[in-house]
Design a protein around this motif. Structure first.
Motif, short mmCIF file in Angstrom:
data_model
loop_
_atom_site.label_atom_id
_atom_site.label_comp_id
_atom_site.label_asym_id
_atom_site.label_seq_id
_atom_site.Cartn_x
_atom_site.Cartn_y
_atom_site.Cartn_z
N PRO A 1 7.71 32.27 -5.60
CA PRO A 1 7.18 31.00 -6.12
C PRO A 1 8.25 30.16 -6.80
CG PRO A 1 6.56 32.80 -7.56
CD PRO A 1 7.25 33.43 -6.38
N ILE A 2 8.68 29.09 -6.13
CA ILE A 2 9.73 28.24 -6.69
C ILE A 2 9.18 26.96 -7.28
CG2 ILE A 2 11.51 29.17 -5.18
CD1 ILE A 2 11.16 26.73 -3.41
N ALA A 3 7.87 26.74 -7.18
CA ALA A 3 7.25 25.55 -7.73
C ALA A 3 5.76 25.83 -7.91
CB ALA A 3 7.45 24.34 -6.81
N PRO A 4 5.06 25.04 -8.75
CA PRO A 4 3.62 25.26 -8.91
C PRO A 4 2.87 25.21 -7.58
CG PRO A 4 4.45 23.74 -10.59
CD PRO A 4 5.58 23.99 -9.63
N PHE A 5 1.84 26.02 -7.49
CA PHE A 5 1.06 26.18 -6.26
C PHE A 5 0.59 24.83 -5.71
CE2 PHE A 5 -3.05 27.02 -4.16
CZ PHE A 5 -2.71 28.04 -3.28
N ALA A 6 -0.03 24.01 -6.57
CA ALA A 6 -0.59 22.73 -6.11
C ALA A 6 0.50 21.78 -5.63
CB ALA A 6 -1.41 22.08 -7.23
N VAL A 7 1.65 21.80 -6.28
CA VAL A 7 2.75 20.91 -5.88
C VAL A 7 3.26 21.27 -4.49
CG1 VAL A 7 5.10 20.18 -6.43
CG2 VAL A 7 3.40 20.41 -8.26
N SER B 1 0.83 -1.21 0.00
CA SER B 1 0.00 0.00 0.00
C SER B 1 0.86 1.26 0.00
CB SER B 1 -0.93 0.00 1.22
OG SER B 1 -1.64 1.20 1.31
N LEU B 2 1.94 1.25 0.78
CA LEU B 2 2.84 2.40 0.82
C LEU B 2 3.50 2.63 -0.53
CD1 LEU B 2 4.59 2.08 4.30
CD2 LEU B 2 2.85 3.74 3.61
N ARG B 3 3.95 1.54 -1.16
CA ARG B 3 4.58 1.67 -2.47
C ARG B 3 3.59 2.21 -3.50
NH1 ARG B 3 7.29 -3.16 -0.92
NH2 ARG B 3 5.68 -4.41 -1.93
N PHE B 4 2.36 1.72 -3.42
CA PHE B 4 1.34 2.20 -4.35
C PHE B 4 1.09 3.70 -4.16
CE2 PHE B 4 -3.16 3.17 -5.17
CZ PHE B 4 -3.22 2.88 -6.53
N ARG B 5 0.99 4.13 -2.89
CA ARG B 5 0.78 5.55 -2.61
C ARG B 5 1.96 6.38 -3.11
NH1 ARG B 5 -2.20 6.67 3.15
NH2 ARG B 5 -3.87 5.14 2.97
N LEU B 6 3.17 5.87 -2.94
CA LEU B 6 4.35 6.60 -3.39
C LEU B 6 4.33 6.77 -4.90
CD1 LEU B 6 7.11 7.87 -2.87
CD2 LEU B 6 8.11 5.58 -3.00
N VAL B 7 4.03 5.68 -5.61
CA VAL B 7 3.98 5.75 -7.08
C VAL B 7 2.89 6.72 -7.52
CG1 VAL B 7 3.44 4.44 -9.16
CG2 VAL B 7 4.94 3.45 -7.43
N LEU B 8 1.72 6.66 -6.86
CA LEU B 8 0.62 7.55 -7.23
C LEU B 8 0.97 9.00 -6.93
CD1 LEU B 8 -2.23 7.68 -8.33
CD2 LEU B 8 -3.11 7.32 -6.00
N LEU B 9 1.64 9.24 -5.79
CA LEU B 9 2.05 10.61 -5.44
C LEU B 9 3.02 11.16 -6.48
CD1 LEU B 9 2.11 12.98 -3.39
CD2 LEU B 9 4.02 11.81 -2.28
N ILE B 10 4.00 10.37 -6.85
CA ILE B 10 4.97 10.81 -7.87
C ILE B 10 4.27 11.10 -9.19
CG2 ILE B 10 6.95 10.08 -9.24
CD1 ILE B 10 7.92 8.52 -6.79
N ALA B 11 3.33 10.23 -9.56
CA ALA B 11 2.61 10.42 -10.82
C ALA B 11 1.79 11.72 -10.80
CB ALA B 11 1.70 9.22 -11.08
N VAL B 12 1.13 11.99 -9.67
CA VAL B 12 0.33 13.21 -9.56
C VAL B 12 1.21 14.45 -9.62
CG1 VAL B 12 -1.19 14.53 -8.04
CG2 VAL B 12 -1.56 12.08 -8.33
N VAL B 13 2.33 14.42 -8.89
CA VAL B 13 3.24 15.57 -8.89
C VAL B 13 3.80 15.82 -10.28
CG1 VAL B 13 5.47 16.41 -8.04
CG2 VAL B 13 3.84 15.41 -6.44
N LEU B 14 4.23 14.75 -10.96
CA LEU B 14 4.76 14.91 -12.32
C LEU B 14 3.69 15.45 -13.27
CD1 LEU B 14 6.96 11.70 -12.72
CD2 LEU B 14 7.72 14.06 -12.39
N ALA B 15 2.45 14.98 -13.10
CA ALA B 15 1.36 15.46 -13.94
C ALA B 15 1.12 16.96 -13.71
CB ALA B 15 0.08 14.67 -13.66
N LEU B 16 1.16 17.38 -12.45
CA LEU B 16 0.95 18.79 -12.14
C LEU B 16 2.08 19.65 -12.67
CD1 LEU B 16 -0.42 18.54 -8.48
CD2 LEU B 16 -1.69 19.21 -10.53
N VAL B 17 3.32 19.17 -12.54
CA VAL B 17 4.46 19.91 -13.09
C VAL B 17 4.33 20.01 -14.61
CG1 VAL B 17 6.96 19.90 -13.41
CG2 VAL B 17 6.00 19.34 -11.18
N GLY B 18 3.93 18.89 -15.23
CA GLY B 18 3.73 18.91 -16.67
C GLY B 18 2.65 19.90 -17.10
N LEU B 19 1.56 19.95 -16.33
CA LEU B 19 0.51 20.92 -16.63
C LEU B 19 1.00 22.35 -16.47
CD1 LEU B 19 -2.69 19.33 -15.02
CD2 LEU B 19 -2.37 19.93 -17.43
N ALA B 20 1.77 22.59 -15.39
CA ALA B 20 2.29 23.93 -15.16
C ALA B 20 3.17 24.37 -16.33
CB ALA B 20 3.07 23.97 -13.85
#
Length: 247
Positions: free
Chosen positions: A153-159, A14-33
């Protein structure tokens, strides 16, 4: 033995899954920014179009619709500065200020909860000593840290909000720091809103000056963050040795 090992294995999975999902969400937000700033998606952030949409939403559904739309856009990594600008243009200085602040606080809380749900258990169990030290030091200066990040601002707001949720920073520090850190820039934007809009519509020397100032602020913020991280990790062995000496 087997019944006790199974829950541990499930918990680690479960922890590994959350970590992978967190990384994916952060990368997606950075990509959107990045996309909002440098890809054809930038054309969607047309000042006149967004201002018209906000005014129509305000007339049809009231300011609550503008607040919800602003907060949703923040969670999708639309730049906070742009959203604040068009809100001030659409609703005027006083209403625009109030809507921007309320929407930013709501958007910060939503992103914080996502980061807390996905990242906090991972940080506690898998972050390691250094990561936890940095997180705890951030929490000890939580309000000041958030104010500084909002002003530079050194990173996107949501990140940033998600990282705060995953760390030991308290939600009340994030929300209060968001309001305090946004206030100077928003007030300055209100006084110079016409010049800023003109610079965005018709790029010229002022546009390049604003872009250069933003890049300089980001570079300064990254330098200060790097220095703080190095100092934090360097101080920890000295404190540990001092504690052992006293004991």
């Amino acid at each position: 033995m087997q019944p006790t090992e199974l829950p541990k294995a499930d918990h680690a999975h479960s922890l590994r899954f959350r970590l992978v999902l967190l990384i994916a969400v952060v990368l997606a937000l950075v990509g959107l920014a990045v996309a909002w700033s440098w890809s054809p998606m930038r054309a969607w952030l047309d000042v006149d179009r967004i201002v018209g949409s906000l005014q129509h939403a305000g007339q049809s559904f009231g300011p609550a619709a503008a607040v919800c739309g602003f907060a949703l856009a923040l969670t999708l990594a639309v730049p906070l500065t742009f959203l604040t600008l068009v809100t001030v243009v659409a609703f005027g200085p006083f209403a625009g200020f109030g809507i921007s602040m309320l929407a930013a606080v709501i958007g910060a809380a939503v992103s914080y909860w996502v980061g807390e749900f996905l990242g906090h258990p991972v940080l506690l169990r898998m972050g390691g000593e250094r990561v936890n030290i940095i997180s705890q030091r951030l929490a000890s200066r939580g309000l000041l840290a958030v104010v500084a990040v909002r002003m530079v601002p050194i990173a996107p707001f949501a990140v940033i909000n998600m990282i705060a949720g995953a760390s030991h920073i308290r939600l009340r520090h994030l929300l209060l720091g968001t309001a305090l850190g946004m206030t100077p820039g928003t007030v300055g934007m209100i006084f110079f809103v016409d010049q800023i809009v003109e610079a965005l519509k018709h790029p010229g020397p002022v546009t390049f000056l604003l872009a250069g100032l933003m890049i300089a602020l980001i570079a300064l913020g990254l330098w200060a963050l790097r220095r703080w991280l190095r100092q934090t990790l360097a101080d920890q062995p000295a404190k540990r040795d001092k504690a052992h000496g006293n004991s």
